[in-house]
Design an enzyme around this catalytic site. Structure first.
Site, short mmCIF file in Angstrom:
data_model
loop_
_atom_site.label_atom_id
_atom_site.label_comp_id
_atom_site.label_asym_id
_atom_site.label_seq_id
_atom_site.Cartn_x
_atom_site.Cartn_y
_atom_site.Cartn_z
N GLU A 172 -2.03 -13.05 -41.75
CA GLU A 172 -1.85 -12.70 -43.27
C GLU A 172 -1.79 -11.30 -43.73
O GLU A 172 -2.51 -10.86 -44.52
CB GLU A 172 -2.79 -13.31 -44.07
CG GLU A 172 -2.85 -15.13 -44.03
CD GLU A 172 -3.86 -15.66 -44.84
OE1 GLU A 172 -4.60 -15.07 -45.67
OE2 GLU A 172 -4.09 -17.03 -44.76
N ASN A 213 0.69 -15.04 -38.11
CA ASN A 213 0.56 -16.32 -38.97
C ASN A 213 0.48 -15.68 -40.37
O ASN A 213 -0.27 -14.84 -40.51
CB ASN A 213 -0.80 -17.12 -38.44
CG ASN A 213 -0.90 -18.39 -39.06
OD1 ASN A 213 -0.02 -19.11 -38.99
ND2 ASN A 213 -2.02 -18.59 -39.56
N HIS A 250 1.29 -24.31 -46.66
CA HIS A 250 0.36 -24.88 -47.63
C HIS A 250 1.37 -25.06 -48.88
O HIS A 250 1.71 -24.29 -49.70
CB HIS A 250 -0.63 -24.00 -48.04
CG HIS A 250 -1.63 -23.67 -47.00
ND1 HIS A 250 -2.66 -24.73 -46.32
CD2 HIS A 250 -1.94 -22.58 -46.13
CE1 HIS A 250 -3.23 -24.25 -45.38
NE2 HIS A 250 -2.89 -22.74 -45.44
N GLU A 279 -0.80 -24.78 -40.44
CA GLU A 279 -1.70 -25.24 -41.54
C GLU A 279 -1.17 -25.99 -42.47
O GLU A 279 -1.71 -26.09 -43.71
CB GLU A 279 -2.39 -23.95 -42.05
CG GLU A 279 -3.04 -22.96 -40.98
CD GLU A 279 -3.50 -21.77 -41.82
OE1 GLU A 279 -4.03 -21.76 -42.98
OE2 GLU A 279 -3.96 -20.73 -41.06
N ASP A 281 -0.22 -28.53 -45.39
CA ASP A 281 -0.65 -29.69 -46.30
C ASP A 281 0.26 -29.51 -47.50
O ASP A 281 0.69 -28.89 -47.85
CB ASP A 281 -2.28 -29.36 -46.57
CG ASP A 281 -2.64 -27.93 -47.18
OD1 ASP A 281 -1.63 -27.04 -47.61
OD2 ASP A 281 -3.85 -27.59 -47.08
O1 G2I Z 1 -7.62 -20.72 -47.46
C1 G2I Z 1 -6.76 -21.81 -46.61
C2 G2I Z 1 -6.42 -21.15 -45.14
C3 G2I Z 1 -5.38 -20.15 -45.45
N1 G2I Z 1 -4.93 -19.44 -44.01
C4 G2I Z 1 -5.99 -19.02 -43.26
C5 G2I Z 1 -6.94 -20.08 -43.08
O2 G2I Z 1 -8.15 -19.62 -42.41
C6 G2I Z 1 -7.63 -20.63 -44.45
O3 G2I Z 1 -8.38 -21.59 -44.02
C7 G2I Z 1 -9.64 -21.67 -45.21
C8 G2I Z 1 -10.42 -22.55 -44.64
O4 G2I Z 1 -9.84 -24.04 -44.73
C9 G2I Z 1 -11.79 -22.64 -45.63
O5 G2I Z 1 -12.73 -23.72 -45.21
O6 G2I Z 1 -10.17 -20.42 -45.26
C10 G2I Z 1 -11.20 -20.45 -46.13
C11 G2I Z 1 -11.68 -18.82 -46.02
O7 G2I Z 1 -10.85 -18.03 -46.37
C12 G2I Z 1 -12.39 -21.30 -45.88
O8 G2I Z 1 -13.23 -21.46 -46.90
C13 G2I Z 1 -14.67 -20.93 -46.68
C14 G2I Z 1 -15.24 -20.87 -47.71
O9 G2I Z 1 -14.72 -19.87 -48.57
C15 G2I Z 1 -16.83 -20.29 -47.46
O10 G2I Z 1 -17.37 -20.25 -48.70
C16 G2I Z 1 -17.62 -21.12 -46.55
O11 G2I Z 1 -18.71 -20.66 -46.06
O12 G2I Z 1 -15.29 -21.82 -45.56
C17 G2I Z 1 -16.57 -21.52 -45.20
C18 G2I Z 1 -17.06 -22.35 -44.28
O13 G2I Z 1 -17.13 -23.72 -44.66
#
Ligand code: G2I
Length: 474
Positions: A172, A213, A250, A279, A281
């Site tokens: 990103e 990515n 996404h 990724e 969805d």
């Molecule tokens: O945002 C969707 C994805 C976009 N592309 C990069 C990916 O790495 C990203 O994944 C998401 C995860 O699916 C989430 O699970 O990235 C988020 C953070 O940027 C993740 O969220 C985080 C929460 O913001 C936190 O509060 C939490 O502690 O997940 C963490 C672990 O559960």
């Protein structure tokens, strides 16, 4: 279809062998042949996402959260359906290096070990990203941040060397509009931060495919897509080690599936990189959602270098956008219409050319590139340096090539420019940090066959060395 689905009763351990046999047996064969295969008790063509993708020479993966591996419904679907995993958060910078120089792989290892013991490959996500940085990195800037980032890339990729199919080296880095780079602390260390990260990743794990990515790069007409395209084109032209581009994909009403998606995938592939849907969805429900999933799968299968698809979670309740019900299984673990459309599209996609499945190069010895000087005719070795210099710091990658007698151990010696100092070395043991320094092989790259080569690297402050260095075998 239900009868076919009910056939997948073998344990996961049996599946990798079966998948491998199926890839060679039925790759490129149309659905008619697949239907014949399912009448054999030893085959289950097209009964799961992973098996069906494998028949087309692709993988079908999902994001996994380590803490959910104790949920048997979750793990049951994971093991049955998927042959690739991506750690949803566990390999990110904040998770793997919570304090500077102190690495914690416990959660990531749970995912990697689960994948490997169930015959799944692993996509590494993500080495360098402006988001989910540990607090200490957020507070760094300039050379200190650049070196911390390169050290992070080097350490993590080295730790997982040989276990990762593809790394999201940089995630990103482009702005949402305008086609240029996103402002971030990493970007402010210099525009070359992305290529520096790729070079460090290549040196640390030469066998992994290295990906850029991003999201909102699906629509070919969008400026962001063109910005990333131009970067990849430039990297390929200048020999920056990039192997693949990940399209997060996404999709929702604000960022819908574009009708030119296949054009985007093919255009990037034509630059000489693999493309992966990393990724996926799709918010929505019912037949509308199902049709879009089918379209995405058909687009990937139509592009020879689209090597696989990863959905960003298993059940709707596992999604970062749970309220949009964007995944293939409902919150109770039942298959949705979107699942059936995805599987059907995978099974139907036999008319396109599967990608060439070139095995990744062995981790330590690769043939010398044609641009380097030929190896010495007798004993000895040569060392060729590639310098990546920025304001105040550098990374030097060194290719060591054995002569006709091969090498059982090697040492590269050079004199650093005045004021330069080595701060970090990978794949070699350094002696000295300034002035005259030398680098000795480590165990795994001691032996080089005749004409074979290996790479190591080091980073430092000041102005780095380039050109050639003295190499001594033995
Ligand atoms: O945002 C969707 C994805 C976009 N592309 C990069 C990916 O790495 C990203 O994944 C998401 C995860 O699916 C989430 O699970 O990235 C988020 C953070 O940027 C993740 O969220 C985080 C929460 O913001 C936190 O509060 C939490 O502690 O997940 C963490 C672990 O559960």
């Amino acid at each position: 279809m239900d009868k076919v689905l009910a056939r997948d009763t073998e344990g996961p351990a049996a599946r990798p062998r079966r998948r491998a046999a199926l890839i060679s047996a039925v790759a490129g064969v149309a659905m008619v042949a697949a239907a014949v295969m399912v009448t054999s008790p030893s085959a289950s063509a097209g009964t799961t996402l992973g098996a069906s993708a494998a028949e087309k020479g692709r993988y079908f993966g999902t994001a996994v959260a380590a803490f959910k591996l104790s949920d048997s419904q979750y793990t049951g679907i994971l093991n049955r359906e998927f042959n690739s995993v991506t750690a949803e958060n566990e390999m990110k910078w904040d998770a793997t290096e919570p304090s500077q120089g102190q690495f914690n792989y416990s959660s990531a290892d749970r995912i990697v070990n689960h994948a490997r013991s169930n015959g799944m490959q692993v996509r590494g996500h993500a080495l360098a990203w402006h988001s989910q940085q540990p607090g200490w990195a957020q507070n760094l800037s300039g050379t200190a941040l650049r070196q911390a980032m390169l050290n992070h890339v080097t350490q993590v990729a080295t730790y997982y060397r040989g276990k990762i199919y593809a790394w999201d080296v940089v995630n990103e880095a482009y702005a949402d509009s305008g086609g240029g780079r996103r402002d971030s602390n990493l970007q402010r260390t210099g525009n070359d931060w992305i290529e520096a990260a790729f070079r460090a990743a290549r040196a640390a794990d030469p066998g992994a495919k290295l990906c850029y990515n991003d999201y909102n790069t699906d629509n070919w007409t969008w400026a962001k897509t063109q910005g990333v395209y131009n970067m990849v084109k430039d990297f390929k032209a200048r020999g920056v080690p990039i192997d693949c581009v990940g399209f997060q994909s996404h999709f929702n009403s604000g960022s819908p599936y574009p009708s030119n998606y296949r054009t985007t995938l093919q255009s990037f592939a034509d630059l000489g990189v693999d493309v992966q849907i990393t990724e996926l969805d799709i918010e929505g429900s019912g037949s509308t959602q199902a049709t879009t999933y089918g379209n995405v799968v058909r687009d990937c299968l139509a592009v020879a270098r689209c090597t696989g698809i990863t959905v960003w979670g298993i059940r709707d309740s596992d999604s970062w956008r749970a309220s949009g019900t964007p995944l293939l299984f409902d919150s109770s673990g039942n298959k949705k219409q979107a699942y059936t459309a995805t599987l059907d599209a995978l099974n139907a996609g036999g008319t396109t050319t599967p990608p060439t499945t070139t095995p990744p190069p062995p981790p330590t010895t690769t043939p010398p590139p044609s641009t380097t000087t030929p190896p010495p005719s007798g004993s000895g070795c040569t060392a060729t340096l590639t310098l990546n210099q920025w304001q105040g710091g550098f990374v030097t990658n060194v290719r060591v090539t054995a002569g006709a007698a091969g090498a059982n151990g090697w040492t590269v010696s050079l004199t650093l420019p005045s004021g330069a100092s080595v701060t970090n070395t990978w794949s070699a043991q350094a002696s000295g940090t300034s002035g005259a320094v030398s680098f000795r092989n480590v165990d795994y790259n001691r032996q080089l066959g005749a004409g074979a080569s290996t790479e190591f690297g080091f980073q430092g402050n000041g102005t780095g060395p380039s050109g050639t260095a003295t190499c001594t075998a033995g």
